[in-house]
Write an enzyme that holds these catalytic residues in place. Structure first.
Site, PDB file in Angstrom:
ATOM      1  N   SER A 155       0.862  -1.188   0.000  1.00  0.00           N
ATOM      2  CA  SER A 155       0.000   0.000   0.000  1.00  0.00           C
ATOM      3  C   SER A 155       0.894   1.232   0.000  1.00  0.00           C
ATOM      4  O   SER A 155       2.093   1.135   0.224  1.00  0.00           O
ATOM      5  CB  SER A 155      -0.883   0.018   1.245  1.00  0.00           C
ATOM      6  OG  SER A 155      -0.159   0.524   2.360  1.00  0.00           O
ATOM      7  N   ASP A 156       0.317   2.388  -0.243  1.00  0.00           N
ATOM      8  CA  ASP A 156       1.104   3.605  -0.033  1.00  0.00           C
ATOM      9  C   ASP A 156       0.986   3.983   1.444  1.00  0.00           C
ATOM     10  O   ASP A 156       0.200   3.397   2.195  1.00  0.00           O
ATOM     11  CB  ASP A 156       0.636   4.742  -0.959  1.00  0.00           C
ATOM     12  CG  ASP A 156       1.751   5.776  -1.154  1.00  0.00           C
ATOM     13  OD1 ASP A 156       2.729   5.768  -0.381  1.00  0.00           O
ATOM     14  OD2 ASP A 156       1.640   6.608  -2.077  1.00  0.00           O
ATOM     15  N   TRP A 157       1.738   4.944   1.846  1.00  0.00           N
ATOM     16  CA  TRP A 157       1.862   5.334   3.263  1.00  0.00           C
ATOM     17  C   TRP A 157       0.486   5.645   3.874  1.00  0.00           C
ATOM     18  O   TRP A 157      -0.131   6.666   3.554  1.00  0.00           O
ATOM     19  CB  TRP A 157       2.767   6.570   3.321  1.00  0.00           C
ATOM     20  CG  TRP A 157       2.984   7.193   4.655  1.00  0.00           C
ATOM     21  CD1 TRP A 157       2.060   7.851   5.415  1.00  0.00           C
ATOM     22  CD2 TRP A 157       4.210   7.242   5.386  1.00  0.00           C
ATOM     23  NE1 TRP A 157       2.632   8.307   6.568  1.00  0.00           N
ATOM     24  CE2 TRP A 157       3.969   7.946   6.574  1.00  0.00           C
ATOM     25  CE3 TRP A 157       5.508   6.768   5.151  1.00  0.00           C
ATOM     26  CZ2 TRP A 157       4.950   8.193   7.523  1.00  0.00           C
ATOM     27  CZ3 TRP A 157       6.490   7.014   6.096  1.00  0.00           C
ATOM     28  CH2 TRP A 157       6.204   7.720   7.259  1.00  0.00           C
ATOM     29  N   GLY A 158       0.043   4.740   4.734  1.00  0.00           N
ATOM     30  CA  GLY A 158      -1.228   4.995   5.430  1.00  0.00           C
ATOM     31  C   GLY A 158      -2.446   5.006   4.529  1.00  0.00           C
ATOM     32  O   GLY A 158      -3.516   5.476   4.934  1.00  0.00           O
ATOM     33  N   SER A 159      -2.315   4.490   3.311  1.00  0.00           N
ATOM     34  CA  SER A 159      -3.481   4.571   2.414  1.00  0.00           C
ATOM     35  C   SER A 159      -4.612   3.675   2.924  1.00  0.00           C
ATOM     36  O   SER A 159      -5.751   3.822   2.504  1.00  0.00           O
ATOM     37  CB  SER A 159      -3.106   4.235   0.972  1.00  0.00           C
ATOM     38  OG  SER A 159      -2.634   2.918   0.862  1.00  0.00           O
TER      39      SER A 159
END
Ligand code: NOJ
Length: 754
Positions: A292-296
């Protein structure tokens, strides 16, 4: 105690300083799939979920402060085997420290992946990706990525979050600096070259690191160019523009894919089954894993898609997002979701298999410390070869936009040169935006570069660009008012023969979270330019920026304009050698430059309208106050040489391989390089085709007065397109063929394909 024999083995392993898993999994005669399945069969559910969890390290931050967790909890999880990867940890000592914890203190000793944003170099910085894309030089781009991998691997990193292959049409979006521009064909080739450079030919080598193609998908189409904004695109654009570079990356064996922050047509990418399960892992048979992307994960709550963090974990895991970066959703909730039957254990096993496979391929089970060699760290960082390659890439990335009356190159004997602009004396901004691995203030400034070449210069700042020193996570504060140093610069310009003005954006004005609503020269720079122009018209404007700018006034008035982007460590040397003719510019822009921000998004491969014009009456597709044309079109860029195209020939005798030839003469007295571009347009098709699509190019050296023939081919791969169902089809019909020096300056012919 459970797993007694393994515990004994682990104690043994610790005594001998090796990884527990190393004992059972380093045999070469067993296939990776068998090793993965064997290991998987020994893992508890918590350990499996641990592999799907990635934490930000304890030093750098490349995103908003996490909503959950803290350093103590992270260490605790690390020791319990509840972490599969970290990011933003660098340096052999730091990496070894964390690797030792998992290897020696967890039950199974599964090594960590260490991810980092190695975007345009690690310590030695190369030009920002948008700049190096303008070189159209796939070998040089591959080499740059390889050197980045050498330096990153030398500080313990084994995974880069690059390349970003998001196609972008909107210069307001700050991340245009991180991609290859607006074209999916060129973007695919460049992405593949970067992957080859990072991953090398043998992943077991300690200078190969795994690549991560991002952001899957559509992130570059953020509405109004505002980062993280909604993405709503039609199927034709999705299949033909957005997805092809990702497909090419998968075909180039990219090991990981990052999903993205945006919603795509109403569904967040992180939990988008259609993208991740149907297309990526289904149709394309991608064998690596998705991060995932950061905190997505937790951002899906704000999107209004997930009810809470637990729901986010359920949605993301089921949709095929294998590893969670820094949102804590998996580590907090996946176990319960499996117990409740909301996430099938098969989903977990599949994700973990993918992650473990990559760790095996990287050779981490053979040697978890393969990237922890202090000698390599000492020897390879800022190595002279890396600096030389960075200079070469920088020279290849400079685009000559205008050169009236051959004002450039300057003679080495040129006297009385004024240099004006704060950016000329800046050693930080030219490093660009994504350079968290490197050291601040390490670029060769333009002033230093000019001095190195022995130029006869006098400097006046003219005005500050920013008011306060700035950093990676801060909003840049621009000087909008202070013109107190204009007078000194005007005085200098008045008595000088020629003025080099270095203007543009600060390196931190582009990149993540750094969208702009204007595309002008920020602050008081336009006023400074006009004030200097009033006293001396002999201006060479050197632009430094991370996105196309709308420099219409400059194009009308300033005789010479050089687009120098942010060129990295060797910025000043590359610019000086270009201004004085040691480097003959050859780059061509890969994003259209608008005349005004109102034209955006502007791109060359648009569809025709039913009312293309121009017409004398008002009822055609146009602006009343602006041309439809860009200021500089895709593929445009000048050279100190002059190239003349002639004799376009289309040989369609073999319908499977149409041969296109063109002659290019260098009519000047200077040897140079030209990037010949091949475009096609299918006149009618079941889905309308863009007015022009790049389908081939060739970068060639041509001596003074010499003529060379360029041969390019069109096969079904180039002639086909994706239907609105996502099927690749090739349709019979008439094709226009265009070959030339830019997307607007071409010779044309056509052929009929049965
Ligand atoms: C967020 C960015 O969108 C992504 O590209 C980057 O790799 C991660 N942060 C990690 O820094």
């Amino acid at each position: 105690m459970k797993f007694q024999p393994y515990n004994r083995l682990r104690v043994l392993a610790v005594c001998f300083g090796i990884c527990f898993s190393q004992i059972i999994f380093s045999q070469t005669n067993i296939s990776i799939d068998t090793k993965v399945n064997t290991l998987l069969s020994k893992m508890t559910l918590e350990e499996k979920i641990g592999q799907m969890n990635q934490y930000n390290g304890f030093w750098e931050v490349t995103g908003p402060t996490p909503k959950e967790g803290n350093a103590k909890e992270k260490y605790d999880h690390l020791k319990k085997g509840m972490v599969g990867a970290v990011l933003n940890v660098k340096g052999v000592e730091n990496v070894r420290k964390l690797q030792e914890i998992v290897v020696n203190e967890t039950r199974l000793g599964i090594p960590l992946l260490f991810g980092f944003d190695v975007i345009h170099g690690h310590k030695t910085l190369f030009p920002i990706p948008l700049a190096s894309a303008c070189s159209w030089d796939l070998d040089a781009i591959e080499k740059s990525a390889h050197i980045a991998a050498i330096e990153a691997s030398a500080v313990g990193i084994n995974w880069t979050f690059a390349p970003m292959v998001d196609i972008t049409r909107d210069a307001r979006w700050g991340r245009v600096m991180e991609g290859a521009g607006e074209d999916p064909y060129l973007g695919s080739k460049i992405g593949a070259a970067q992957i080859r450079g990072f991953q090398g030919t043998d992943l077991a080598s300690n200078s190969s690191i795994i690549a991560c193609v991002k952001h899957f998908a559509g992130y570059g189409f953020a509405e109004s160019g505002r980062d993280y904004n909604t993405v709503d695109v039609g199927t034709s654009t999705l299949y033909n523009i957005i997805l092809p570079p990702f497909k090419a990356a998968v075909e180039s064996d990219v090991k990981t894919v990052m999903n993205s922050f945006n919603v795509l047509n109403g569904i967040p990418a992180t939990s988008n089954k259609f993208l991740q399960r149907d297309i990526l892992k289904g149709k394309w048979d991608f064998r690596g894993f998705v991060v995932s992307d950061w905190g997505s994960g937790y951002e899906m709550i704000d999107h209004g898609y997930a009810k809470d963090l637990k729901h986010a974990a359920e949605l993301a895991a089921n949709a095929g997002s294998d590893m969670d970066m820094e949102s804590y959703s998996y580590v907090r909730h996946l176990k319960q979701l499996v117990d409740e039957g909301k996430v099938d254990i098969k989903v977990i096993d599949e994700a973990v298999r993918r992650i473990l496979r990559i760790k095996f391929e990287l050779g981490l089970f053979d040697n978890p410390y393969k990237y922890c060699d202090a000698k390599r760290e000492k020897e390879l960082i800022y190595h002279a070869d890396n600096i030389a390659a960075s200079l070469d890439m920088a020279k290849k990335s400079i685009v000559l936009l205008k050169n009236e009356n051959n004002l450039l190159p300057l003679a080495k004997t040129q006297k009385n040169i004024a240099v004006i602009g704060a950016l000329a004396n800046d050693k930080n901004s030219p490093l660009g935006s994504w350079r968290i691995g490197s050291d601040d203030n390490t670029a060769i400034s333009v002033l230093e570069g000019l001095k190195n070449i022995g130029a006869n210069i006098t400097y006046a700042k003219g005005a500050d660009l920013i008011t306060t020193p700035t950093s990676f996570s801060e909003e840049v504060k621009i000087n909008e008012t202070d013109k107190s140093e204009f007078a000194a610069a005007i005085k200098l310009a008045k008595k000088s023969n020629v003025v080099i003005m270095v203007l543009g954006e600060h390196g931190f004005q582009s990149g993540e979270g750094r969208s702009r609503s204007k595309l002008d020269l920020p602050g008081v720079q336009q006023q400074l330019l006009e004030a200097i122009y009033k006293v001396n018209k002999n201006i060479i404007l050197v632009l430094m920026n991370g996105r196309p700018l709308a420099i219409t006034w400059a194009n009308e008035h300033i005789p010479a304009i050089v687009e120098a982007w942010q060129l990295g460590s060797q910025t000043g040397n590359a610019i000086a050698s270009t201004l004085f003719g040691d480097n003959n510019p050859s780059a061509k822009i890969t994003m259209s430059f608008p005349r005004s921000v109102g034209q955006v998004p502007i791109y060359y491969n648009h569809y025709n309208t039913g009312r293309p014009g121009p017409k004398s009456e008002v009822f055609w597709s146009h602006y009343g106050d602006e041309s439809n044309k860009p200021l500089y079109p895709f593929g445009y860029g000048l050279s100190y040489s002059k190239f003349e195209y002639s004799n376009l020939k289309i040989d369609d005798s073999n319908p499977k391989k149409i041969k296109i030839t063109v002659a290019i003469k260098n009519t000047s007295a200077v040897a140079g390089e030209e990037i010949a571009q091949l475009y096609i347009h299918q006149k009618t098709a079941s889905v309308v085709r863009p007015v022009k699509e790049l389908k081939g190019f060739s970068k060639i050296k041509i001596g003074a007065g010499e003529t060379k023939e360029v041969v390019l081919y069109l096969t079904d791969k180039e002639l086909g397109f994706y239907s609105n169902n996502g099927d690749f089809i090739v349709e019979a019909g008439t094709f226009d063929v265009m070959v030339g020096t830019s997307s607007e300056d071409v010779l044309s012919g056509s052929f009929y394909k049965n």
